[in-house]
Design a protein around this motif. Structure first.
Motif, PDB file in Angstrom:
ATOM      1  N   ARG A 436       0.922  -1.166  -0.004  1.00 45.89           N
ATOM      2  CA  ARG A 436      -0.094  -0.044   0.115  1.00 45.89           C
ATOM      3  C   ARG A 436       0.822   1.127   0.080  1.00 45.89           C
ATOM      4  O   ARG A 436       1.993   1.414   0.473  1.00 45.89           O
ATOM      5  CB  ARG A 436      -0.973   0.093   1.201  1.00 45.89           C
ATOM      6  N   ILE A 437       0.308   2.381  -0.445  1.00 46.31           N
ATOM      7  CA  ILE A 437       1.106   3.511  -0.704  1.00 46.31           C
ATOM      8  C   ILE A 437       1.722   3.962   0.529  1.00 46.31           C
ATOM      9  O   ILE A 437       2.934   4.285   0.790  1.00 46.31           O
ATOM     10  CB  ILE A 437       0.680   4.610  -1.622  1.00 46.31           C
ATOM     11  N   GLU A 438       0.831   3.911   1.565  1.00 44.14           N
ATOM     12  CA  GLU A 438       1.471   4.426   3.030  1.00 44.14           C
ATOM     13  C   GLU A 438       2.516   3.543   3.634  1.00 44.14           C
ATOM     14  O   GLU A 438       3.425   3.994   4.194  1.00 44.14           O
ATOM     15  CB  GLU A 438       0.214   4.628   3.710  1.00 44.14           C
ATOM     16  N   GLU A 439       2.538   2.264   3.289  1.00 43.15           N
ATOM     17  CA  GLU A 439       3.529   1.504   3.708  1.00 43.15           C
ATOM     18  C   GLU A 439       4.788   1.792   2.933  1.00 43.15           C
ATOM     19  O   GLU A 439       6.035   1.386   3.572  1.00 43.15           O
ATOM     20  CB  GLU A 439       2.942  -0.109   3.429  1.00 43.15           C
ATOM     21  N   CYS A 440       4.666   2.055   1.601  1.00 48.05           N
ATOM     22  CA  CYS A 440       5.878   2.220   0.839  1.00 48.05           C
ATOM     23  C   CYS A 440       6.387   3.578   1.410  1.00 48.05           C
ATOM     24  O   CYS A 440       7.823   3.557   1.577  1.00 48.05           O
ATOM     25  CB  CYS A 440       5.368   2.490  -0.527  1.00 48.05           C
ATOM     26  N   MET A 441       5.590   4.524   1.736  1.00 53.89           N
ATOM     27  CA  MET A 441       6.252   5.567   2.397  1.00 53.89           C
ATOM     28  C   MET A 441       7.248   5.297   3.622  1.00 53.89           C
ATOM     29  O   MET A 441       8.103   5.813   3.969  1.00 53.89           O
ATOM     30  CB  MET A 441       5.144   6.704   2.581  1.00 53.89           C
ATOM     31  N   ALA A 442       6.326   4.620   4.575  1.00 54.66           N
ATOM     32  CA  ALA A 442       7.227   4.314   5.901  1.00 54.66           C
ATOM     33  C   ALA A 442       8.324   3.529   5.678  1.00 54.66           C
ATOM     34  O   ALA A 442       9.233   3.620   6.334  1.00 54.66           O
ATOM     35  CB  ALA A 442       5.996   3.386   6.574  1.00 54.66           C
ATOM     36  N   ALA A 443       8.237   2.617   4.512  1.00 55.12           N
ATOM     37  CA  ALA A 443       9.319   1.780   4.156  1.00 55.12           C
ATOM     38  C   ALA A 443      10.582   2.862   3.825  1.00 55.12           C
ATOM     39  O   ALA A 443      11.693   2.499   4.383  1.00 55.12           O
ATOM     40  CB  ALA A 443       9.208   0.742   3.091  1.00 55.12           C
ATOM     41  N   ILE A 444      10.332   3.949   2.927  1.00 52.85           N
ATOM     42  CA  ILE A 444      11.387   4.712   2.665  1.00 52.85           C
ATOM     43  C   ILE A 444      11.797   5.141   3.878  1.00 52.85           C
ATOM     44  O   ILE A 444      13.301   5.546   4.062  1.00 52.85           O
ATOM     45  CB  ILE A 444      10.777   5.913   1.532  1.00 52.85           C
ATOM     46  N   GLU A 445      11.197   5.731   4.706  1.00 50.09           N
ATOM     47  CA  GLU A 445      11.467   6.628   5.858  1.00 50.09           C
ATOM     48  C   GLU A 445      12.440   5.565   6.854  1.00 50.09           C
ATOM     49  O   GLU A 445      13.430   6.199   7.342  1.00 50.09           O
ATOM     50  CB  GLU A 445      10.476   6.944   6.737  1.00 50.09           C
ATOM     51  N   ALA A 446      11.789   4.147   6.945  1.00 51.07           N
ATOM     52  CA  ALA A 446      12.585   3.466   7.807  1.00 51.07           C
ATOM     53  C   ALA A 446      14.284   3.059   7.481  1.00 51.07           C
ATOM     54  O   ALA A 446      15.166   3.200   7.883  1.00 51.07           O
ATOM     55  CB  ALA A 446      11.974   1.954   7.781  1.00 51.07           C
ATOM     56  N   TRP A 447      14.381   2.814   5.789  1.00 51.08           N
ATOM     57  CA  TRP A 447      15.459   2.628   5.206  1.00 51.08           C
ATOM     58  C   TRP A 447      16.370   3.902   5.428  1.00 51.08           C
ATOM     59  O   TRP A 447      17.548   3.839   5.543  1.00 51.08           O
ATOM     60  CB  TRP A 447      15.423   2.269   3.669  1.00 51.08           C
ATOM     61  N   GLY A 448      15.796   4.885   5.244  1.00 51.20           N
ATOM     62  CA  GLY A 448      16.472   6.387   5.503  1.00 51.20           C
ATOM     63  C   GLY A 448      17.056   6.241   6.865  1.00 51.20           C
ATOM     64  O   GLY A 448      18.268   6.783   7.043  1.00 51.20           O
ATOM     65  N   LYS A 449      16.474   5.975   7.968  1.00 51.95           N
ATOM     66  CA  LYS A 449      16.899   6.151   9.145  1.00 51.95           C
ATOM     67  C   LYS A 449      18.105   5.252   9.213  1.00 51.95           C
ATOM     68  O   LYS A 449      19.154   5.377  10.239  1.00 51.95           O
ATOM     69  CB  LYS A 449      15.661   5.714  10.058  1.00 51.95           C
TER      70      LYS A 449
END
Length: 632
Positions: A436-449
């Protein structure tokens, strides 16, 4: 609930006083987005005992807490309270919602229309940043649509919201060139298509989910003007909510006078109250609060929660007074009440107190939901309690992550916060086949951290192939680049946004400001912000101003710090303690006296806490020192 009076323990009493005016609350399910402030606690010598108290003994706690103050249910928000103004600004802490959940009180379902998946709001690329100009540091800026049911929905029913087909009327509105909804509606009627309440409700919901409040307001106005819908109180409340969002609180309050008296009930005023909280306007919220009592509306946990979340951001010491009012009026706390107080304790770094509130919550038969668990985990991480944070995350997963798919969005950045790259990969694998698009956004944030830039970029590339992206969807990757000082990649991504026809707005400006600040080019960041502020329809986020002001203060650049302070005023962000703290720090670093600073704060109804008092002492041109005493 009543042990949760301990949530106000570190806030120390300087609260409400009794007067002739009466204040009360009324029930509502209208959500109000609030972005918490991490201000330090206010100090006062009268301190409630740190001992954990049971629910049955709350009344004893209240009496001990208010040792010198008589309290009645006819509460007057007096003293400096009524002159306090938060204006339209929100808090300035950008990581407040990094768990992926906006801190909205969950509304009930409106009729049979079920809440859509978060990605529904993006699937057609229709989200505009125009609607985000009222907030500040919004990582998850979606607001729930206005829903006014009298009953609350079981949280378990919200876990897996069903995907909903778009309204045909909504599609017709969006197909119309320009922004005029009226022409699309006229054509719809000419073609003899259905314009029943169910179709109208679904179209309105589609517009709200995309934060297209301007078009939703046009739809409402056309329906009433053409007498296509027999308006009831909830329809007027919906119009009021849209007016507040599009035209501001003043226009919304004026509109109430136009509503027929027979429909000017509790729903109308609770709608206005909720929007006052959204705007962080303390003075107006308290006025509405008093008005609702004068109209003899019943007290409810929702309206009390509105004040709690408002004061959590702007005036934490008043939290205790709201809780005392709830105790006096036998208002039972909701799950959201506990969530607010748990977060308040966490912000105060009182992990023990936070845990005690959780125990009280469970003793009342209320289990923490995903949002509350995410708040707990985040504060455990902040307190260095990674093992406790991980234990909460495992509870959020439940027996099967596939069955508890709704938790993935919060789990991804939280696992990243405790440095668990393997866990982030495991959770993302659960989502990867059908994200889901919100999961993608959360994953981007997570990998960035986790500093895994390539993984973040891979998720973004996949997301861009699956959906037509809005500026909000670009925001996580832009923040990743900003946090990792990758200026060139950030600029390239913004260019890609422009080439794709994506509207640039407050979220993008905020990311650009941080990009240049991290690259050491504060002047360029300032220039971008100034140009952004000149766009009339949108205003930059509060954090954009504070990011630059913080840098000027570190340099001891008084001139530019004062300039940013003034520009925030011009943008509609009224003064708050944090701004004054940064401004005074600029004087401290410049080793210059700050003449009249206390008077300036007093004029804005800002009162220093212990930390701020120490700062003011350092820039007091008339303070006495051992050397000055000798010279005198």
């Amino acid at each position: 609930m009543w042990a949760l009076r301990r949530a106000s323990n570190p806030l120390r009493y300087q609260g409400f006083s009794v007067g002739t005016s009466r204040a009360c609350c009324a029930k509502s399910e209208i959500p109000s987005s609030y972005l918490q402030d991490k201000a330090v606690d206010c100090e006062h010598p009268q301190v409630i005992s740190d001992r954990f108290l049971s629910i049955e003994r709350f009344h004893q706690t209240a009496r001990r807490f208010y040792q010198t103050t008589h309290v009645s249910s006819k509460l007057y928000i007096g003293n400096r309270s009524l002159s306090s103004q938060a204006g339209a600004e929100s808090s300035g802490e950008e990581d407040d919602l990094e768990d992926g959940f906006s801190e909205l009180e969950t509304p009930a379902s409106a009729g049979s229309i079920q809440d859509s998946n978060a990605e529904d709001g993006d699937e057609d690329g229709l989200i505009s940043e125009l609607d985000l100009s009222d907030g500040d540091d919004i990582q998850e800026p979606l607001q729930n649509e206005l829903e006014l049911s009298d009953t609350e929905t079981d949280p378990s029913e919200k876990r897996l919201p069903k995907r909903r087909a778009l309204s045909e009327l909504f599609k017709a509105i969006m197909a119309t060139s320009g922004l005029s909804v009226h022409s699309a509606l006229d054509k719809w009627v000419e073609e003899g298509k259905d314009l029943g309440r169910s179709e109208i409700s679904l179209a309105m919901l589609n517009l709200r989910r995309r934060r297209m409040y301007g078009r939703a307001l046009q739809l409402s106005e056309w329906l009433e003007a053409n007498k296509r819908l027999d308006f009831v109180e909830r329809d007027y409340a919906s119009r009021l909510d849209l007016i507040a969002k599009v035209r501001g609180l003043y226009k919304a309050e004026h509109y109430i006078e136009k509503i027929p008296v027979s429909f000017r009930g509790e729903v109308i005023y609770r709608t206005l109250l909720a929007n006052c909280v959204v705007a962080n306007n303390v003075k107006k919220a308290e006025e509405v609060f008093n008005k609702m009592k004068d109209l003899n509306f019943p007290i409810s946990s929702f309206a009390c929660n509105q004040l709690l979340l408002l004061y959590k951001r702007l005036d934490k010491k008043k939290i205790a007074d709201v809780l005392l009012l709830m105790e006096k009026e036998n208002v039972k706390p909701s799950a959201f009440t506990y969530s607010i107080l748990i977060d308040t304790k966490g912000q105060s770094n009182d992990i023990t107190g936070m845990d005690q509130i959780v125990e009280t919550m469970k003793a009342e038969g209320i289990e923490p939901d995903i949002r509350t668990q995410a708040i707990l985990a985040r504060h455990y991480v902040s307190g260095g309690l990674k093992e406790k944070a991980e234990a909460v995350l495992k509870e959020m997963e439940g027996g099967s992550l596939k069955e508890n798919r709704w938790a993935c969005r919060a789990l991804l950045p939280l696992y990243a916060a405790i440095g668990k790259a393997d866990e982030v990969g495991r959770v993302w694998k659960c989502c990867e086949s059908n994200p889901r698009i919100e999961e993608c956004m959360a994953a981007i944030e997570a990998w960035g951290k986790l500093k895994k830039i390539e993984e973040a970029e891979a998720v973004f590339d996949r997301m861009s192939k699956m959906w037509k992206l809005s500026s909000r969807n670009y925001s996580p990757l832009l923040k990743v680049y900003a946090n990792n000082k990758m200026l060139t990649k950030g600029k390239d991504l913004v260019k890609r946004m422009g080439d794709s026809g994506v509207q640039i707005g407050p979220l993008t400006w905020d990311a650009l400001v941080k990009l240049y600040v991290e690259a050491g080019d504060v002047e360029k960041a300032d220039s971008i912000l100034q140009k952004a502020a000149q766009q009339r329809q949108m205003k930059p986020l509060f954090t954009s101003y504070m990011t630059i002001m913080d840098q000027y203060a570190k340099r001891g650049d008084i001139h530019n710090s004062e300039k940013m302070f003034h520009r925030m005023r011009q943008a509609g962000y009224f003064s708050r303690l944090r701004q004054f703290q940064t401004l005074v720090q600029a004087y401290i670093n410049a080793k210059a006296p700050a003449y009249g600073m206390r008077e300036r704060m007093r004029a804005d109804n800002i009162f220093p806490n212990k930390s701020m008092a120490g700062q003011l002492a350092q820039v007091d041109a008339f303070r006495k020192t051992a050397v000055s005493d000798l010279l005198d």
